[in-house]
Motif scaffolding. Sequence first.
Motif, PDB file in Angstrom:
ATOM      1  N   HIS A  20       0.818  -1.210   0.000  1.00  0.00           N
ATOM      2  CA  HIS A  20       0.000   0.000   0.000  1.00  0.00           C
ATOM      3  C   HIS A  20       0.853   1.262   0.000  1.00  0.00           C
ATOM      4  N   GLY A  21       2.154   1.101  -0.235  1.00  0.00           N
ATOM      5  CA  GLY A  21       3.032   2.263  -0.318  1.00  0.00           C
ATOM      6  C   GLY A  21       3.545   2.778   1.008  1.00  0.00           C
ATOM      7  N   ASN A  22       3.435   1.979   2.070  1.00  0.00           N
ATOM      8  CA  ASN A  22       3.939   2.376   3.392  1.00  0.00           C
ATOM      9  C   ASN A  22       5.345   1.829   3.604  1.00  0.00           C
ATOM     10  N   TYR A  23       6.192   2.647   4.220  1.00  0.00           N
ATOM     11  CA  TYR A  23       7.572   2.237   4.484  1.00  0.00           C
ATOM     12  C   TYR A  23       7.993   2.666   5.883  1.00  0.00           C
ATOM     13  N   VAL A  24       8.770   1.813   6.526  1.00  0.00           N
ATOM     14  CA  VAL A  24       9.367   2.152   7.821  1.00  0.00           C
ATOM     15  C   VAL A  24      10.758   1.528   7.889  1.00  0.00           C
ATOM     16  N   HIS A  25      11.554   2.027   8.812  1.00  0.00           N
ATOM     17  CA  HIS A  25      12.773   1.306   9.194  1.00  0.00           C
ATOM     18  C   HIS A  25      12.634   0.912  10.654  1.00  0.00           C
ATOM     19  N   LEU A  26      13.270  -0.175  11.026  1.00  0.00           N
ATOM     20  CA  LEU A  26      13.237  -0.668  12.402  1.00  0.00           C
ATOM     21  C   LEU A  26      14.630  -0.567  13.019  1.00  0.00           C
ATOM     22  N   PHE A  27      15.276   0.573  12.735  1.00  0.00           N
ATOM     23  CA  PHE A  27      16.522   0.937  13.389  1.00  0.00           C
ATOM     24  C   PHE A  27      17.716   0.173  12.800  1.00  0.00           C
ATOM     25  N   GLU A  28      18.865   0.521  13.318  1.00  0.00           N
ATOM     26  CA  GLU A  28      20.094   0.010  12.721  1.00  0.00           C
ATOM     27  C   GLU A  28      20.708  -1.100  13.564  1.00  0.00           C
ATOM     28  N   ARG A  29      21.594  -1.845  12.914  1.00  0.00           N
ATOM     29  CA  ARG A  29      22.395  -2.888  13.566  1.00  0.00           C
ATOM     30  C   ARG A  29      23.862  -2.631  13.232  1.00  0.00           C
ATOM     31  N   ASP A  30      24.725  -2.914  14.170  1.00  0.00           N
ATOM     32  CA  ASP A  30      26.166  -2.845  13.918  1.00  0.00           C
ATOM     33  C   ASP A  30      26.671  -4.268  13.722  1.00  0.00           C
ATOM     34  N   CYS A  31      27.246  -4.521  12.552  1.00  0.00           N
ATOM     35  CA  CYS A  31      27.734  -5.869  12.201  1.00  0.00           C
ATOM     36  C   CYS A  31      29.223  -5.826  11.883  1.00  0.00           C
ATOM     37  N   SER A  32      29.962  -5.000  12.626  1.00  0.00           N
ATOM     38  CA  SER A  32      31.370  -4.787  12.299  1.00  0.00           C
ATOM     39  C   SER A  32      32.256  -5.980  12.622  1.00  0.00           C
ATOM     40  N   LEU A  33      31.860  -6.796  13.577  1.00  0.00           N
ATOM     41  CA  LEU A  33      32.705  -7.945  13.935  1.00  0.00           C
ATOM     42  C   LEU A  33      32.552  -9.024  12.874  1.00  0.00           C
ATOM     43  N   GLN A  34      33.498  -9.045  11.949  1.00  0.00           N
ATOM     44  CA  GLN A  34      33.432  -9.936  10.802  1.00  0.00           C
ATOM     45  C   GLN A  34      34.758 -10.665  10.627  1.00  0.00           C
ATOM     46  N   ARG A  35      34.643 -11.882  10.118  1.00  0.00           N
ATOM     47  CA  ARG A  35      35.810 -12.681   9.763  1.00  0.00           C
ATOM     48  C   ARG A  35      35.607 -13.170   8.347  1.00  0.00           C
ATOM     49  N   ARG A  36      36.558 -12.844   7.481  1.00  0.00           N
ATOM     50  CA  ARG A  36      36.422 -13.150   6.055  1.00  0.00           C
ATOM     51  C   ARG A  36      35.103 -12.582   5.514  1.00  0.00           C
ATOM     52  N   HIS A  37      34.762 -11.388   5.975  1.00  0.00           N
ATOM     53  CA  HIS A  37      33.558 -10.675   5.526  1.00  0.00           C
ATOM     54  C   HIS A  37      32.269 -11.381   5.923  1.00  0.00           C
ATOM     55  N   GLN A  38      32.352 -12.304   6.853  1.00  0.00           N
ATOM     56  CA  GLN A  38      31.158 -12.965   7.370  1.00  0.00           C
ATOM     57  C   GLN A  38      30.971 -12.523   8.820  1.00  0.00           C
ATOM     58  N   LYS A  39      29.734 -12.090   9.120  1.00  0.00           N
ATOM     59  CA  LYS A  39      29.449 -11.522  10.426  1.00  0.00           C
ATOM     60  C   LYS A  39      29.553 -12.586  11.517  1.00  0.00           C
ATOM     61  N   VAL A  40      30.077 -12.186  12.685  1.00  0.00           N
ATOM     62  CA  VAL A  40      30.296 -13.108  13.795  1.00  0.00           C
ATOM     63  C   VAL A  40      29.420 -12.733  14.992  1.00  0.00           C
ATOM     64  N   ILE A  41      29.483 -11.472  15.402  1.00  0.00           N
ATOM     65  CA  ILE A  41      28.623 -10.953  16.467  1.00  0.00           C
ATOM     66  C   ILE A  41      27.995  -9.652  15.970  1.00  0.00           C
ATOM     67  N   GLU A  42      26.681  -9.542  16.097  1.00  0.00           N
ATOM     68  CA  GLU A  42      25.960  -8.336  15.696  1.00  0.00           C
ATOM     69  C   GLU A  42      25.284  -7.730  16.915  1.00  0.00           C
ATOM     70  N   GLU A  43      24.995  -6.453  16.825  1.00  0.00           N
ATOM     71  CA  GLU A  43      24.298  -5.815  17.929  1.00  0.00           C
ATOM     72  C   GLU A  43      23.386  -4.710  17.414  1.00  0.00           C
ATOM     73  N   ALA A  44      22.390  -4.371  18.216  1.00  0.00           N
ATOM     74  CA  ALA A  44      21.457  -3.306  17.893  1.00  0.00           C
ATOM     75  C   ALA A  44      21.028  -2.636  19.210  1.00  0.00           C
ATOM     76  N   PRO A  45      20.927  -1.305  19.191  1.00  0.00           N
ATOM     77  CA  PRO A  45      21.306  -0.411  18.098  1.00  0.00           C
ATOM     78  C   PRO A  45      22.828  -0.289  17.987  1.00  0.00           C
ATOM     79  N   ALA A  46      23.301   0.343  16.907  1.00  0.00           N
ATOM     80  CA  ALA A  46      24.735   0.543  16.734  1.00  0.00           C
ATOM     81  C   ALA A  46      25.228   1.530  17.790  1.00  0.00           C
TER      82      ALA A  46
END
Length: 666
Positions: free
Chosen positions: A218-244
Amino acid sequence: MFEKILIANRGEIACRVIKTARRMGIRTVAVYSSADATALHVQMADEAVFLGDAPPRDSYLAVDKVVAACVRTGAQAVHPGYGFLSENAAFAEALAAAGVVFIGPPVAAIEAMGSKAESKRLMAQAGVPLVPGYHGHDQSDERLTAEAEAIGYPLLVKASAGGGGKGMRVVSALAELPAALAGARREALAAFGDDSLLLEKYLDHPRHVEMQVFGDQHGNYVHLFERDCSLQRRHQKVIEEAPAPDLPPAIRQALGEAAVAAARAVGYVGAGTVEFLYQDEAFYFIEMNTRLQVEHPVTEMISGQDLVEWQLRVAAGQPLPCRQDQLQPRGHAFEARLYAEDPHKDFLPATGTLRRLRPPVETATVRVDSGVVEGDTVSVHYDPMLAKLIVWGEDRATALRSLRRALAEYQIVGVASNLAFLQAVAAHPAFAVSAVSTKFLDQNRAALVPPAPPVPAELLVCAILEVFYRHRQAVAGQAAASADPWSPWASGDGWRMNDDNHFDLTLLDGDQRQTLVLHFRAADQYQVDVAGQTWPVVVRQAGQGEVVAEINGLRHHLSVIFEGAELVLVAQGLHHRIVVDIPGDHDGDDSAATGLVVAPMPGKVTQVMVQAGQQVDKGQPLVILEAMKMEHTLLAPFKGMVTEVFYTASEQVTEGAQLLIVELLE
């Protein structure tokens, strides 16, 4: 709302969707391969359809088979999870042709944003800042080399259609580029069926920040906040957290606005994630994932919303459950990904049977998403994720304490895992104050993957107690069935003629041999000699895999798991592996000395880079092995001559298979 849906996936995401659908009164259909006939998601679903053999192309990636399963079972919609067919436009079109709803975005949005190159062109037109790079259609080596020279080194080679670190290489100099292009293409083709690449400038200390977005029909949009996914090994996320953590308010607002604008620009419907790199108070769009993300639970924890339920409602034509002004983040959440992999072997994926899998108790603030249970076999065919551990707290410090405690309560035995690695990351002082970037794990690897420390003497004492109590039970059983059950030799109390009653055991802790002597003093009371010390012991429990004992006045509690001659001691969140010394039964592995190169895990040989009679230098690439959707390069153990090569490209090999022999050159 739908009456029945099919989940075109496996593992923890399939189990997660089944749980939400069941709560909503929706029946579920699971699909499975020959390797997953007894998998948890198959057992949980109301119905299950066999697709084919274990390789994904014969099962989970077989579009025609999944569509046929929908028609056969009457499923009205398909939830694709993540990975496999989740971002496959042809799959969505095939479902539409069969009259089945794809629980995801429109085909046009998948095609526009599912391609990293195309999405970057769209974002450039919309004025969203991009990392300098090349996203063009010309995929020739000549053009890519020229663009790389123009961008400058270091740079990132990425699969245009991919994610999860697959088909991705960091290139530091021109000489590394040809091999990186070839390897990234092979890996991308195997994982995504598309070998097109893009190039990006490699930022030196960025954070990876992403925004969860949702749109409806119906044309409605929202965001549900951000996540920080900086802890990565070989570009694969290991530990994520929210909010950043530590984002300036202006950046936080700008990220949300940019993410919603990106979704609106392509008429997005459903759950999506817009990913950015953030460095020096500036952010750059890198890609949009047109699906639910592995790390979506942290968003659920701080928003109080079930994103899978949102997906089902939106796909059924309902409007978004909330407006932007009705959404407010609360508290802080972490997610840690537990993998079957060996950090001490360069994080090689591991296979085997989960002899023990004991997660922490789930509560309102501790959640475990898993698709495996104790006794399951981890195979070579699929991603080696075992579970996701998600915790919540009123603030970041509280959530971090909860994460550390929950990791300490986890027990994983039978398959190598990254549990100790996650514990080390969660305990790192820099992580405690959010001083991290995407380079954090690589920069701190020595501290995060240290050599195994010696097993504390108190734990060795507990080990001999468990071994003895089991020995005594076995002796008692044998005595009861013998012709002389009253013989002192069958007492099981260490009785010896003209000697103090004692029970001896020799344990191997790495290269160190420890001899323990258990002396009998009274009922369940002993003295144990080990490492030059004598420890008074009172046993409260032993013999069934759990030891509770007071050693020198201090109570200890640990689990002991037997794996043949090996014992795994689990105490205070740490896993220690020791071996019961059997004389003549441990000659060691001298493959490195003899130059025998073996497969570290089951997989497929994709490239043999040498031939018999060829001289090689130490560290020179010899064989590329593909396993669990990733490529692993095996290197020469020393300078020498290749004397024999046993396999060619495309051949399957088992763990420990002898691939080739290198003879030492003096």
